[in-house]
Design a protein around this motif. Structure first.
Motif, mmCIF file in Angstrom:
data_model
loop_
_atom_site.group_PDB
_atom_site.id
_atom_site.type_symbol
_atom_site.label_atom_id
_atom_site.label_comp_id
_atom_site.label_asym_id
_atom_site.label_seq_id
_atom_site.Cartn_x
_atom_site.Cartn_y
_atom_site.Cartn_z
ATOM 1 N N ASN A 65 0.817 -1.203 0.000
ATOM 2 C CA ASN A 65 0.000 0.000 0.000
ATOM 3 C C ASN A 65 0.858 1.263 0.000
ATOM 4 O OD1 ASN A 65 -2.866 0.954 0.144
ATOM 5 N ND2 ASN A 65 -2.080 2.051 1.923
ATOM 6 N N GLU A 92 0.096 4.236 -2.613
ATOM 7 C CA GLU A 92 -0.361 5.563 -2.203
ATOM 8 C C GLU A 92 0.615 6.667 -2.595
ATOM 9 O OE1 GLU A 92 1.129 5.478 2.479
ATOM 10 O OE2 GLU A 92 -0.905 4.865 1.954
ATOM 11 N N LEU A 140 -6.096 8.795 -10.481
ATOM 12 C CA LEU A 140 -7.131 7.870 -10.027
ATOM 13 C C LEU A 140 -8.495 8.527 -10.171
ATOM 14 C CD1 LEU A 140 -7.385 5.038 -8.670
ATOM 15 C CD2 LEU A 140 -7.452 6.227 -6.473
ATOM 16 N N ASP A 178 -11.851 6.768 -5.973
ATOM 17 C CA ASP A 178 -11.066 7.192 -4.811
ATOM 18 C C ASP A 178 -11.954 7.448 -3.604
ATOM 19 O OD1 ASP A 178 -8.438 8.505 -3.669
ATOM 20 O OD2 ASP A 178 -10.051 9.952 -3.316
ATOM 21 N N LEU A 237 -13.004 4.037 -2.159
ATOM 22 C CA LEU A 237 -11.919 3.268 -1.543
ATOM 23 C C LEU A 237 -11.451 3.883 -0.239
ATOM 24 C CD1 LEU A 237 -9.745 2.332 -4.654
ATOM 25 C CD2 LEU A 237 -11.273 0.840 -3.347
ATOM 26 N N ARG A 238 -11.419 5.208 -0.178
ATOM 27 C CA ARG A 238 -10.884 5.847 1.026
ATOM 28 C C ARG A 238 -11.833 5.756 2.219
ATOM 29 N NH1 ARG A 238 -9.912 12.127 0.640
ATOM 30 N NH2 ARG A 238 -8.802 11.601 -1.275
ATOM 31 N N THR A 250 -5.819 5.954 0.070
ATOM 32 C CA THR A 250 -5.672 5.933 -1.376
ATOM 33 C C THR A 250 -4.548 6.879 -1.808
ATOM 34 O OG1 THR A 250 -7.224 7.759 -1.704
ATOM 35 C CG2 THR A 250 -8.148 5.516 -1.615
ATOM 36 N N PRO A 251 -4.102 6.767 -3.069
ATOM 37 C CA PRO A 251 -3.083 7.708 -3.558
ATOM 38 C C PRO A 251 -3.512 9.167 -3.410
ATOM 39 C CG PRO A 251 -3.268 5.859 -5.062
ATOM 40 C CD PRO A 251 -4.371 5.700 -4.054
ATOM 41 N N ASN A 252 -4.759 9.476 -3.752
ATOM 42 C CA ASN A 252 -5.222 10.856 -3.646
ATOM 43 C C ASN A 252 -5.249 11.331 -2.200
ATOM 44 O OD1 ASN A 252 -5.560 10.667 -6.371
ATOM 45 N ND2 ASN A 252 -7.767 11.021 -6.370
ATOM 46 N N HIS A 275 -3.386 10.268 0.301
ATOM 47 C CA HIS A 275 -2.045 10.418 0.873
ATOM 48 C C HIS A 275 -1.289 11.594 0.257
ATOM 49 C CE1 HIS A 275 1.370 9.171 3.232
ATOM 50 N NE2 HIS A 275 2.146 9.281 2.161
ATOM 51 N N SER A 281 -7.960 4.095 6.604
ATOM 52 C CA SER A 281 -8.234 5.525 6.736
ATOM 53 C C SER A 281 -9.020 5.860 7.994
ATOM 54 C CB SER A 281 -9.004 6.018 5.509
ATOM 55 O OG SER A 281 -10.241 5.321 5.365
#
Length: 260
Positions: free
Chosen positions: A169, A173, A179, A184, A187-188, A193-195, A197, A217
């Motif tokens: 992960n 992230e 994404l 996003d 998922l969060r 998520t990447p966005n 973080h 999260s």
């Protein structure tokens, strides 16, 4: 399960995902950075190698404490006599909670921040940033992992499962990939998520001091450190005063905790 949990296999998994994300960063990048990707990656790769060595060198401590706790009934889990699947669920949550505490204190304590700013001084966040971590920070995070093992009596196999998901992960992230915003948001609700973080890597300290969670999260939501959205058009990575080339070399990064 044992072959999956060996250190070489875990390392191969991390390298494989890194390769996939490195490719996706070329296809669907969040930002198009003006840099040589290979030259930029070299200090981060060197720090990653040091992180692997540090973790392998100290892995005996996790193995010893986990075995000692289980054998002697130390910690919350042995007292409750939980079945394996329940221990797995709550063990991963417990390790992630203590990782959250470790991360917050890296920001809130002077000494912690001296080491952690090596990670935050990155002004072009991508998948190689995931393990851009000073060895001193690695020791700090391992200390909190050991604390969780003792407090809860977490078996070693659960620690290894957690570390697998944590490492994978971390790469995801930090990856410089675009994404879908709807995906996003969904998922969060559960994981970082990447966005989510990317906010944490903002140069604006108000945004940096948020979204500390590692895998789940829920911790940021529960402790009031959650930032829900970010304008990627204005997001600026890094730390003021750390952009000069000399501070971004491997030598500069290793010396960073000890100089102003």
């Amino acid at each position: 399960m044992e072959p999956l949990l060996t250190a070489p296999t875990r390392l191969v998994m991390l390298i494989a995902l890194c390769g996939v994300l490195w490719t996706l960063e070329s296809i669907i990048p969040l930002y198009r950075f003006r840099y040589s990707r290979f030259r930029h990656a070299m200090p981060n790769v060197a720090l990653t190698a040091m992180l692997v060595i540090t973790n392998l060198s100290l892995s005996f401590s996790s193995a010893y404490l986990a075995g000692f706790s289980v054998r002697n009934g130390i910690g919350l889990f042995p007292l409750l006599d939980l079945p394996s699947w329940t221990q797995l669920f709550f063990g991963v949550l417990a390790l992630d909670l203590f990782a959250y505490f470790a991360h917050v204190l890296l920001h809130k304590s002077w000494l912690g921040w001296q080491f952690h700013r090596v990670h935050h001084s990155e002004n072009a966040v991508d998948v190689t940033t995931a393990f851009r971590q000073h060895p001193g920070e690695s020791v700090w995070r391992i200390f909190w992992q050991l604390a969780a093992i003792v407090v809860f009596g977490i078996p070693l196999w659960i620690v290894v499962v957690y570390l697998i998901f944590s490492g994978l992960n971390a790469e995801l992230e930090h990856a410089n990939i675009r994404l879908d915003s709807r995906l996003d948001r969904f998922l969060r609700l559960f994981v970082v998520t990447p966005n989510m973080h990317k906010v944490h890597h903002s140069r604006d300290q108000r945004e940096t001091d948020s979204n500390y969670s590692n895998i789940f999260s829920i911790w940021d939501r529960f402790f009031g450190t959650y930032t829900s959205s970010i304008d990627f058009r204005s997001l600026n990575y890094g730390l003021d005063g750390f952009d000069v080339k000399q501070r971004q070399t491997l030598g500069g990064l290793l010396k960073m905790p000890f100089v102003n």
